[in-house]
Write an enzyme that holds these catalytic residues in place. Sequence first.
Site, short mmCIF file in Angstrom:
data_model
loop_
_atom_site.label_atom_id
_atom_site.label_comp_id
_atom_site.label_asym_id
_atom_site.label_seq_id
_atom_site.Cartn_x
_atom_site.Cartn_y
_atom_site.Cartn_z
N TYR A 54 15.42 64.04 28.04
CA TYR A 54 15.18 65.01 29.12
C TYR A 54 13.93 64.69 29.95
O TYR A 54 13.13 63.86 29.61
CB TYR A 54 15.20 66.44 28.63
CG TYR A 54 14.21 66.92 27.59
CD1 TYR A 54 14.54 68.03 26.82
CD2 TYR A 54 12.96 66.35 27.40
CE1 TYR A 54 13.66 68.55 25.88
CE2 TYR A 54 12.08 66.86 26.47
CZ TYR A 54 12.43 67.96 25.72
OH TYR A 54 11.54 68.46 24.81
N GLU A 55 13.89 65.36 31.11
CA GLU A 55 12.89 65.08 32.16
C GLU A 55 12.98 63.64 32.66
O GLU A 55 11.98 63.03 33.02
CB GLU A 55 11.47 65.39 31.66
CG GLU A 55 11.26 66.81 31.20
CD GLU A 55 11.76 67.84 32.18
OE1 GLU A 55 11.75 67.58 33.40
OE2 GLU A 55 12.18 68.92 31.74
N GLY A 56 14.19 63.13 32.70
CA GLY A 56 14.40 61.74 33.12
C GLY A 56 14.43 60.85 31.89
O GLY A 56 13.44 60.74 31.18
#
Length: 560
Positions: free
Chosen positions: A421-423
């Site tokens: 997550y978050e890239g």
Amino acid sequence: MAYRSPVADIRFILDKVVPLAPVAATERFAEATPETVEAVLTEAGKLCDEVMAPLLRAGDLHPARLENGVVRTSPGFREAYQQIAEGGWVAVAAPQEYGGMGLPQTICVAVNDMMSGANLALQLNPLLTQGQIEALEHHASEEIKALYIPKLISGEWSGTMNLTEPQAGSDVGALRSRAEPLGDGTYAITGQKIFISWGDSDVTENICHLVLARLPDASPGTKGISLFMVPKYIPDAAGKPGVANTLGVVSLEHKMGLHGSPTCVMSFEAAKGWMVGEPGKGMAAMFTMMNNARLAVGVQGIGVAEAAFQQALAYAQDRVQFSQIIQHADVRRMLAEMRAEIFAARSIALACAVALDLGRATGEDHWLARAALLTPIAKAYGTDTGIWVAEQGVQVHGGMGFIEQTGAAQYCRDVRVTAIYEGTNGIQAMDLVGRKMADDGRAAFRLLQEIEDAAKAAREALPDLAEAVWQSAETLREHTEGMIAQGTQDCFAGAVPYLRAFARVLGAHYHLRAALEGGAHEKLAAIYIRRLLPQAEAALAAARAGAVDLFALSPEDLGA
């Protein structure tokens, strides 16, 4: 073994390795005196050790659940969150004008490191709120700031970020959520979002959703996306939670870990929202929150690594197989490398935070560029370290690590998502070799020059270690020049190993600084520089291999 917050390690890094002193010397952060920092870290450590950590297992065994449209959190989470909020821990770096402590982001990062090690599922709640505060501070109207930020800072309300949809993950521009103007400055938000961490709970009186959606006739792709504040309860004239908004939780995701953190599928049915920022500039505003979260997620990986290492070390000292297993060379190797990786990752994260603070305090471009360069490295390396250390922790436990009752496996399950997550970490690597090298590598070369200069200065005291660090930085410099000269596809094909090599060299640099203090720090630096730093050269070879061989292998070949 009970978790112990690594206050002493963090203080050592901020004193000797990545000094906080230049941050405290600025007018903006003059209140961050050594005495204040010591007091904040010590008190945060007590909260983590005594309140949050004892609930780690309960969150895993008794997940958040959805009852009649309301999310009920794990046993003890509500009470623990109240202590987090009442202690001001949501607002360590939040602006003083709205009730925050106004301390450097570096201190907030250090606190989040300890909280993540204590109880990652619970720590996610204040983390998301911190990111929302920063996004509102930079992009919201004065009216929205005045209403929402004090409530978020106090912990009375919590914040979320709503980007992902079933068909729009990394390709955020494919989202379909829409926003219809209502003619009074508000909008009706309709759509479904997935993977929304802490999208609902019973620990705060209101939940504030930042939602990406499209205005009518907006241009396609990310340029047509706007950002909206959509609260669970619409604030009344007195600023208190009023009528329920037309949004809700469809279901909770059944995850491999982080069971205590409710991850929601959210439905917005013409829910009332207020625009944050300008029309069509939603991604720019959301990126403020996402960049905050990327460093914070890297720190989550480091925190879990710390907890997994502590448990593995205690087990190795207690478990006897012929002798204490810590006396076996391979077990000693695993523990030493785990400890060395944690120190390197923590130093990189704190260096990124220091650069952020100096950029904010001074406005100097080179600090802003340094922070931007280090963010994808801190995120990817921090989370990779968390996953690797947690896996090694299971290995140290042997068969008992595969048994859930020991708790070693939970760290593996909880930390695994941080690389996603978050890239994803692949996206972080492409960001590093793409956007962050768009200055022809000036920020990277400036940092590499500092590493080489520091290694030269350390040659008299530590000749062997210093020479190895200097050579690795020089090799990385040469390969960085080559990466910049490559085409985009070749560059992206080698992005992940390139980021790993950069992290290895940075980690060696910070270990060398610590080694100058002697004692255990010098011994640990020798482990990292002699055993782990050589991996950088192999990673760079892979980074420069290009993309031809990857695409020469067809999908049919892969399935053969």
